[in-house]
Design an enzyme around this catalytic site. Structure first.
Site, PDB file in Angstrom:
ATOM      1  N   ASN A   9       0.868  -1.178   0.000  1.00  0.00           N
ATOM      2  CA  ASN A   9       0.000   0.000   0.000  1.00  0.00           C
ATOM      3  C   ASN A   9       0.907   1.231   0.000  1.00  0.00           C
ATOM      4  OD1 ASN A   9      -1.843   2.028   0.431  1.00  0.00           O
ATOM      5  ND2 ASN A   9      -2.324   1.444   2.550  1.00  0.00           N
ATOM      6  N   TRP A  10       1.031   1.835  -1.160  1.00  0.00           N
ATOM      7  CA  TRP A  10       1.937   2.992  -1.276  1.00  0.00           C
ATOM      8  C   TRP A  10       1.328   4.272  -0.716  1.00  0.00           C
ATOM      9  CZ3 TRP A  10       4.768   2.950  -6.712  1.00  0.00           C
ATOM     10  CH2 TRP A  10       5.655   1.865  -6.739  1.00  0.00           C
ATOM     11  N   LYS A  11       0.039   4.245  -0.435  1.00  0.00           N
ATOM     12  CA  LYS A  11      -0.657   5.447   0.066  1.00  0.00           C
ATOM     13  C   LYS A  11      -0.408   6.621  -0.895  1.00  0.00           C
ATOM     14  CE  LYS A  11       0.029   3.538   4.620  1.00  0.00           C
ATOM     15  NZ  LYS A  11      -0.012   3.700   6.046  1.00  0.00           N
ATOM     16  N   HIS A  93      -9.571   1.101   4.848  1.00  0.00           N
ATOM     17  CA  HIS A  93      -8.307   1.340   5.553  1.00  0.00           C
ATOM     18  C   HIS A  93      -8.559   2.339   6.686  1.00  0.00           C
ATOM     19  CE1 HIS A  93      -4.223   2.609   6.391  1.00  0.00           C
ATOM     20  NE2 HIS A  93      -3.821   1.505   5.790  1.00  0.00           N
ATOM     21  N   GLU A  95      -6.941   4.767   7.710  1.00  0.00           N
ATOM     22  CA  GLU A  95      -6.697   6.178   7.361  1.00  0.00           C
ATOM     23  C   GLU A  95      -7.917   6.774   6.660  1.00  0.00           C
ATOM     24  OE1 GLU A  95      -2.947   5.638   5.362  1.00  0.00           O
ATOM     25  OE2 GLU A  95      -1.974   5.251   7.279  1.00  0.00           O
ATOM     26  N   GLU A 163      -5.600  -5.156  10.616  1.00  0.00           N
ATOM     27  CA  GLU A 163      -4.643  -4.072  10.819  1.00  0.00           C
ATOM     28  C   GLU A 163      -4.993  -3.317  12.101  1.00  0.00           C
ATOM     29  OE1 GLU A 163      -2.564  -2.851   7.002  1.00  0.00           O
ATOM     30  OE2 GLU A 163      -4.325  -1.603   7.134  1.00  0.00           O
ATOM     31  N   GLY A 169       2.113   2.219  10.926  1.00  0.00           N
ATOM     32  CA  GLY A 169       3.102   3.291  10.826  1.00  0.00           C
ATOM     33  C   GLY A 169       3.777   3.659  12.136  1.00  0.00           C
ATOM     34  N   SER A 209       3.105  -2.190  10.494  1.00  0.00           N
ATOM     35  CA  SER A 209       4.538  -2.193  10.810  1.00  0.00           C
ATOM     36  C   SER A 209       5.252  -3.500  10.455  1.00  0.00           C
ATOM     37  CB  SER A 209       4.765  -1.826  12.283  1.00  0.00           C
ATOM     38  OG  SER A 209       4.313  -0.511  12.520  1.00  0.00           O
TER      39      SER A 209
HETATM   40  C1  PEP Z   1      -0.984   0.229   6.158  1.00  0.00           C
HETATM   41  O1  PEP Z   1      -1.104   1.441   6.124  1.00  0.00           O
HETATM   42  O2  PEP Z   1      -1.810  -0.539   5.629  1.00  0.00           O
HETATM   43  C2  PEP Z   1       0.180  -0.317   6.846  1.00  0.00           C
HETATM   44  C3  PEP Z   1       0.196  -1.568   7.152  1.00  0.00           C
HETATM   45  O3  PEP Z   1       1.163   0.604   7.109  1.00  0.00           O
HETATM   46  P1  PEP Z   1       2.575   0.293   7.811  1.00  0.00           P
HETATM   47  O4  PEP Z   1       3.115  -0.984   7.204  1.00  0.00           O
HETATM   48  O5  PEP Z   1       3.414   1.474   7.487  1.00  0.00           O
HETATM   49  O6  PEP Z   1       2.305   0.130   9.264  1.00  0.00           O
END
Ligand code: PEP
Length: 251
Positions: A9-11, A93, A95, A163, A169, A209
């Protein structure tokens, strides 16, 4: 056999030059036995699809609208993603839930639209730090599964990403036992709803993470079929190491 999947997931990261990373991943992992999905920003999807044609990488969107077309400035429909050649889409997600107040019913509507457009939907669920403190993680996840996931006929229509919001993050991850507990509980819930034949084939990802150092331990957990990776997926060598860890995990 469950399908193993590594999803990037590059966001909101990456411009045209970043497509080189996708090109190199197609070369490095051309013989891979696991599924590899890159979800770049929408601006890169078309070119990413061209680069990954004839490879075993696939491209996904990071969100889609519940409607097919209409007066929704700034939005993208599942039909449009499909038309570009995307095969997956992330929905719900945290976010999106936090910044745009997307509720479970929105997630359900978007996931339904995605499935109707022949995309595989990656539905994100997970508890906040406050909910974890209150010890209600399983209740939260069960409610999200109930309210966000449409009916499916085939396990390939659905991927679920657990998640924990507090792990995204932050560099923090749950213990191996906590991840196991949530994933086995999710599998049980899916069994109840869809029956064991479908439920056993639904791909359950852990996200939050994940990095090259913790990936092997996470992939050894029963009922963890892969990962949704944010930050580490922006560094193609790190994402590649995570893919290798998944390839080496027990099937
Ligand atoms: C995500 O945003 O889906 C995610 C898993 O981010 P990160 O790996 O940076 O925690």
């Amino acid at each position: 056999m469950q399908r193993k999947l590594a999803v990037a997931n590059w966001k909101m990261n990456g411009t045209i030059e970043k497509l080189q990373d996708i090109e190199s991943l197609t070369k490095i992992h051309q013989q891979s036995q696991v599924g590899i999905v890159i979800c770049p920003p929408a601006t890169l999807i078309y070119q990413a699809v061209q680069i990954t044609n004839n490879s075993n990488l696939q491209i996904g969107g990071q969100n889609c609208h519940y409607d097919t077309s209409g007066p929704y400035t700034g939005d993208i429909s599942a039909d449009m993603l499909n038309n570009l050649g995307a095969r997956y889409v992330i929905i719900g997600h945290s976010e999106r839930r936090n910044s745009y107040d997307e509720q479970n019913e929105d997630v359900y509507a978007r996931a339904t639209a995605a499935i109707n457009c022949n995309l595989t939907v990656i539905v994100c669920v997970g508890e906040t730090a406050k909910q974890k403190k209150q010890n209600i993680t399983l209740d939260v996840v069960v409610t999200q599964l109930k309210e966000c996931i449409p009916n499916i006929q085939d396990a390939r229509q659905l991927v679920i990403a657990y998640e924990p919001v507090w792990a995204i993050g932050t560099g923090k991850i749950p213990t191996i036992n906590q991840i196991h507990l949530v994933h086995s509980h999710m599998r049980k819930q899916l069994n109840k709803r869809f029956g064991s034949e479908i439920a056993s084939q639904i791909c359950l990802l852990y996200g939050g993470s994940v990095n090259p150092h913790n990936a092997t331990d996470i992939f050894a957990i029963p009922d963890v079929d892969g990962a949704l990776v944010g930050n580490s997926s922006l560094f193609s060598q790190d994402f590649s190491s995570i893919i290798v860890a998944l390839e080496s995990s027990k099937f």
